[in-house]
Design a protein around this motif. Structure first.
Motif, mmCIF file in Angstrom:
data_model
loop_
_atom_site.group_PDB
_atom_site.id
_atom_site.type_symbol
_atom_site.label_atom_id
_atom_site.label_comp_id
_atom_site.label_asym_id
_atom_site.label_seq_id
_atom_site.Cartn_x
_atom_site.Cartn_y
_atom_site.Cartn_z
ATOM 1 N N SER A 67 0.840 -1.202 0.000
ATOM 2 C CA SER A 67 0.000 0.000 0.000
ATOM 3 C C SER A 67 0.874 1.251 0.000
ATOM 4 O O SER A 67 0.514 2.283 -0.586
ATOM 5 C CB SER A 67 -0.937 0.004 1.209
ATOM 6 N N ASP A 70 1.910 1.694 -3.484
ATOM 7 C CA ASP A 70 0.764 2.246 -4.226
ATOM 8 C C ASP A 70 0.697 3.765 -4.059
ATOM 9 O O ASP A 70 0.503 4.507 -5.039
ATOM 10 C CB ASP A 70 -0.545 1.632 -3.719
ATOM 11 N N ASP A 71 0.829 4.220 -2.816
ATOM 12 C CA ASP A 71 0.753 5.661 -2.546
ATOM 13 C C ASP A 71 1.867 6.412 -3.264
ATOM 14 O O ASP A 71 1.656 7.500 -3.811
ATOM 15 C CB ASP A 71 0.848 5.919 -1.037
ATOM 16 N N THR A 96 3.799 16.133 -1.644
ATOM 17 C CA THR A 96 2.927 14.976 -1.472
ATOM 18 C C THR A 96 3.650 13.836 -0.760
ATOM 19 O O THR A 96 3.102 13.187 0.143
ATOM 20 C CB THR A 96 2.415 14.480 -2.835
ATOM 21 N N GLN A 100 2.763 12.155 2.905
ATOM 22 C CA GLN A 100 2.564 10.716 3.066
ATOM 23 C C GLN A 100 3.489 10.152 4.134
ATOM 24 O O GLN A 100 3.077 9.317 4.960
ATOM 25 C CB GLN A 100 2.808 9.995 1.739
ATOM 26 N N ARG A 104 2.034 8.353 7.462
ATOM 27 C CA ARG A 104 2.172 6.895 7.557
ATOM 28 C C ARG A 104 3.620 6.510 7.823
ATOM 29 O O ARG A 104 4.271 5.831 7.033
ATOM 30 C CB ARG A 104 1.659 6.234 6.272
#
Length: 395
Positions: A67, A70-71, A96, A100, A104
């Motif tokens: 994931s 993916d981000d 960005t 992120q 996370r």
């Protein structure tokens, strides 16, 4: 008329929620320190209920790491294909990615420390996809800085990735917006570095040892190599003995356990770092001292396999009593960087200093282990230049 009791609504993305809880546990205790029942308990459900979403613990780890990829892919595609001028695209991408990373932090930690626990095919997929992302970043950077070669751009992008990944190696935090701003500034500092020209350097004279190394030294050397290749948990004492040319049980005459070996490796690395630091700090100028300290770390890192092993996340897999000692040694060394950086940059808060120092150290640690870049002929000078840029002590 009575209404039937309504069940509480489940979160729409229950799988992602469970993965997030698991990721925090993995980060705190290490992959092998967490069981399915631990994840279920944190979520307030039973183990069998967790199996409705994930086949096993490895599947949870895979979901979290992929994931994150993916981000990163989505951020890259969206920001680099929107028709804006290249500088604006790069700025948008950095913003960005920073957001992120702050949101996370556990994803970067698991990718960094626990990825080796994934199946081989998934590790291969992660390398392929992350390589494609780095290639897109390098292309954008070369559009911004056309004087760069493809290899040089790739090196700088790896350093930028390490800046964002550095959030996984510490728990220091500031307001999210400010945190992201700091990461963007640090990433910009490495992406705009002017790499040093290769210089003629005299070959180092190999040290002359009298006789064969002791059995203890042979065991330490074998353990260091195996831990570095396969990780602490995947290596047995018998394998260490075989690599050292002795029977497995004989290893126990020198070290009572693998944990004792890991602690000895950590102290060996710390001793070499401390000696290098003492030499580097023999100056009255604080800025020069910080420059020399960073250079001493890079120099020692590239010549001390124990250092790469002891700073590679292995302490997380040790028993608590052994882990605490090794982490204390590491923190004492990092504290010297923090204190000196605070003196050089009084405009930064202590938390901002810690974020900066960990970014510099992470760049050095990551790139020293990255095969795509660590074979460059001028690598030590380049890595030193990158750490200086992050610390804002470039000449």
């Amino acid at each position: 008329m009575d209404h039937p009791t309504e069940r509480p609504a489940r979160p729409r993305d229950r799988k992602a929620q469970l993965a997030g809880l698991a990721a925090e546990l993995f980060r705190a205790r290490g992959f092998h320190g967490v069981g399915i029942n631990d994840i279920a308990a944190a979520a307030g459900i039973t183990g069998p209920a967790l199996y409705r979403h994930f086949a096993d613990k490895q599947a949870v780890l895979s979901y979290v790491v992929l994931s994150g990829i993916d981000d990163m892919e989505a951020a890259t595609t969206e920001t680099l294909a929107d028709g804006l001028p290249v500088p604006a695209q790069v700025n948008a991408l950095l913003g960005t990615l920073a957001a992120q990373a702050v949101e996370r932090r556990e994803v970067a930690a698991l990718w960094r420390w626990e990825g080796r626990h994934l199946p081989r095919e998934e590790r291969r997929e992660i390398r392929r996809r992350s390589g494609a992302v780095l290639e897109a970043w390098s292309k954008a950077l070369r559009a911004l800085r056309p004087e760069l070669t493809a290899d040089d751009a790739e090196l700088l992008c790896w350093a930028g990735l390490s800046v964002f990944g550095s959030v996984s190696v510490h728990h220091t935090s500031v307001a999210k917006k400010r945190f992201a701003q700091i990461l963007v500034q640090l990433a910009e500092s490495v992406l705009h570095v002017t790499l040093p020209e290769p210089e003629e350097t005299p070959e180092e004279t190999p040290s002359m040892a009298l006789g064969e190394p002791s059995r203890r030294e042979q065991i330490l050397a074998a353990a260091t190599e195996l831990f570095g290749q396969r990780g602490f948990r995947s290596v047995s004492m018998e394998e260490i003995g075989a690599a050292a040319g002795i029977a497995g049980p004989s290893v126990y005459r020198h070290f009572p356990s693998k944990a004792a070996l890991m602690v000895a490796i950590g102290h060996r690395a710390a001793d070499r770092l401390a000696l290098a630091a003492e030499r580097a700090l023999r100056t009255d100028d604080e800025r020069d001292a910080l420059r020399r300290l960073a250079a001493s770390y890079v120099h020692t890192l590239l010549r001390t396999p124990e250092l790469l092993v002891s700073f590679s996340g292995s302490p997380m897999e040790l028993p608590e009593r052994d882990k605490a000692d090794l982490i204390r040694v590491q923190r004492d060394y990092v504290a010297r960087w923090i204190a000196l950086t605070s003196e050089v940059h009084p405009e930064l808060s202590l938390r901002e200093v810690k974020i900066t120092v960990h970014a510099a150290l992470t760049i050095a640690n990551d790139l020293a282990r990255t095969r795509r870049v660590n074979g460059r002929p001028n690598f030590e000078a380049e890595l030193t230049t990158l750490t200086h840029a992050v610390l804002k002590v470039s000449s």
